[in-house]
Design an enzyme around this catalytic site. Structure first.
Site, PDB file in Angstrom:
ATOM      1  N   GLU A 159      30.727 119.957 -16.274  1.00 29.06           N
ATOM      2  CA  GLU A 159      29.726 121.027 -16.253  1.00 29.06           C
ATOM      3  C   GLU A 159      28.378 120.486 -16.692  1.00 29.06           C
ATOM      4  O   GLU A 159      27.334 120.865 -16.145  1.00 29.06           O
ATOM      5  CB  GLU A 159      30.167 122.172 -17.175  1.00 29.06           C
ATOM      6  CG  GLU A 159      29.305 123.424 -17.086  1.00 29.06           C
ATOM      7  CD  GLU A 159      28.150 123.470 -18.083  1.00 29.06           C
ATOM      8  OE1 GLU A 159      27.381 124.435 -18.028  1.00 29.06           O
ATOM      9  OE2 GLU A 159      28.008 122.523 -18.894  1.00 29.06           O
TER      10      GLU A 159
ATOM     11  N   ASP B 189      29.536 124.158 -27.790  1.00 27.97           N
ATOM     12  CA  ASP B 189      29.291 123.971 -26.358  1.00 27.97           C
ATOM     13  C   ASP B 189      30.149 122.830 -25.813  1.00 27.97           C
ATOM     14  O   ASP B 189      29.745 121.678 -25.873  1.00 27.97           O
ATOM     15  CB  ASP B 189      27.816 123.666 -26.123  1.00 27.97           C
ATOM     16  CG  ASP B 189      27.462 123.562 -24.660  1.00 27.97           C
ATOM     17  OD1 ASP B 189      28.222 124.069 -23.819  1.00 27.97           O
ATOM     18  OD2 ASP B 189      26.415 122.958 -24.364  1.00 27.97           O
TER      19      ASP B 189
END
Length: 504
Positions: A318, A285
């Protein structure tokens, strides 16, 4: 995992000779001992060029960058800056001209761990992360006061000023998670004189949420189990709630790079977020999505000029609320939005206990936002691709949890694939993909354990092939998605998440 199709290692300049789809098909057919023409006419070339070895090399490089730069690649850190330089360097070597999109944002962070303690009727200390989580953009404060539930039998708990009728000034408000945003509950509590807010999750597990903008009082989310205990304590409940946090102005940037050719008024945008969390190197991630998009860009540059322009995007910030992608879309003119044919998002493709998930472009799942017209066609493309390889895939919610959110809100058809994060694998899914039932798809999600060693290379192989296939397909034609004259449906867009943080 051994590669199916060896190619030059990342970092080397691509061969001067450009490949055509037809020419490559002939080369592949001869290499397999087949006569020219036996290969399928519509066989995609790009998945044969985007290899797991090349993706693994990118991931190893991203991990090395994190290890030597504070252990992570979070926005506004040296790790992010060096990772961005790596991406830019790779793109330039492949013939692209990368562009930085810089923005400022308000960054929230805690200076020390928050405290939540029950001081009466009996003493009990609650553990950060396990029992409660500070909501992002919680204000600072240290209060010891009665804990007072507000409309605790309703999903609308705290959503109305009427819920706070008779609320004792100076108390800590206890509300249930439900139908309205946490920001509304917090503002109503503050207006009623509360010195803190505790919000109880309505499902098992921690409540990782946000109040959106800095609140006047400390706000935390507690687990369903802790919340039940607080409500059961009755009128004698007293709590200490302390948060030490601040908001600072930071600067970061995203990176985009366009193909040299292709119709500019029908641009395919392919994105992945480059930043990670502060807790670790962020290899799944979202190093995995970054590496797959980067390698797809490198290999697409070897093919003939596409019919449609392809824009590769590597989003910043993000993990703090989809800031990079949101600022990018907000900065587009109406004409520039109209020129985007579709958006493909790739956030995590190497989860150890993986699934093959396709974003719900048809809007069939309860937790999905209304998808713009054409998103269902993108979903079908991925589903058909996996089915053609006798691989199971499943839909996953378009919940607003990743960088597709701003594109969908702008009415741009969106899609993508995903290998799973903190969801739990079922027995049935073990039959589909292997792995362990009852465990998260990625047990290392947002932890220091998110390293190259924990990547599932079968997942990377399957999903990166699908990524390459989709990019090559839409570089050629977007007809099923946006037709000849692109249209949009205006629909109410009311997200429940801002990135990884719950809004309500």
């Amino acid at each position: 995992m051994p590669s199916r199709h060896p190619v030059p290692s990342p970092g080397r300049a691509p061969a001067a000779r450009r490949l055509t789809a037809g020419g490559a098909a002939v080369v592949l057919a001869l290499g397999l001992g087949l006569a020219p023409g036996t290969a399928h006419a519509d066989e995609s070339v790009l998945p044969t060029l985007v290899t797991t070895e090349s993706i693994r090399t990118h991931l190893e490089n991203l991990q090395t960058i994190a290890e030597y730069n504070g252990g992570n690649r979070a926005s506004a850190t040296a790790g992010y800056d060096v990772a961005a330089k790596y991406v830019i360097n790779q793109l330039r070597r492949a013939g692209y001209t990368p562009v930085k999109h810089t923005y400022e944002y308000e960054s929230w962070g805690e200076n020390s761990p928050a405290v939540l303690t029950q001081t009466a009727p009996e003493e009990r200390e609650f553990a950060p992360a396990d029992d409660f989580v500070t909501m992002s953009y919680s204000g600072s404060g240290d209060t010891t006061a009665p804990g007072v539930p507000v409309n605790a039998d309703s999903a609308e708990s705290g959503c109305s000023a009427d819920d706070f009728a008779g609320f004792p000034e100076g108390a800590v408000a206890i509300a249930l998670r439900g139908t309205c945003p946490f920001s509304e509950k917090t503002q109503n509590a503050t207006d009623a004189g509360a010195t803190g807010v505790v919000i109880i999750n309505n499902e098992p597990g921690p409540l990782n949420g946000t109040v959106g903008t800095e609140s006047a009082v400390p706000v935390v989310g507690v687990t369903q189990e802790v919340g039940a205990d607080l409500l059961a304590a009755g009128e004698g409940l007293e709590l200490r709630l302390a948060v030490d946090a601040e908001v600072t102005t930071q600067s970061s940037y995203s990176i985009t790079a366009d193909t040299e050719g292709g119709t500019p008024d029908n641009t395919v945008v392919v994105g992945a977020h480059l930043d990670g969390v502060a807790e670790g190197p962020g290899i799944n991630d979202n190093g995995s999505g970054t590496a797959a998009v980067l390698e797809t860009a490198r290999q697409l540059a070897r093919l003939d000029t596409p019919n449609n322009r392809v824009r590769f995007a590597f989003w910043g910030t993000e993990e703090e609320g989809l800031i990079g992608s949101t600022r990018y879309v907000e900065g587009l003119s109406d004409d520039e939005v109209e020129q985007i044919a579709l958006y493909l998002n790739f956030d995590m493709i190497g989860s150890e206990n993986f699934g093959r998930f396709v974003y719900d472009g048809r809007g069939e799942l309860d937790g999905s936002l209304p998808p713009p017209s054409g998103s269902g066609a993108i979903q079908k493309l991925f589903e058909d691709y996996f089915a053609g390889r006798d691989l199971v895939s499943e839909p996953t919610e378009f919940s607003g949890r990743s960088d597709y959110s701003a594109f969908m809100e702008a009415g741009i058809p969106s899609g993508g694939v995903f290998s799973g994060a903190d969801g739990i694998k079922t027995e049935e899914q073990v039959e589909y993909y292997g792995g362990v039932a009852g465990e998260p798809y990625d047990a290392n999600y947002h932890t220091a354990g998110d390293t190259v060693e924990e990547i599932n290379w079968d997942a990377v192989g399957d999903l990166s092939d699908a990524i390459a296939y989709s990019v090559e397909t839409y570089a050629d034609s977007t007809l099923p998605v946006n037709g000849v004259a692109r249209t949009q449906q205006a629909q109410e867009f009311d997200a429940e998440r801002l990135g990884d943080l719950w809004l309500r």
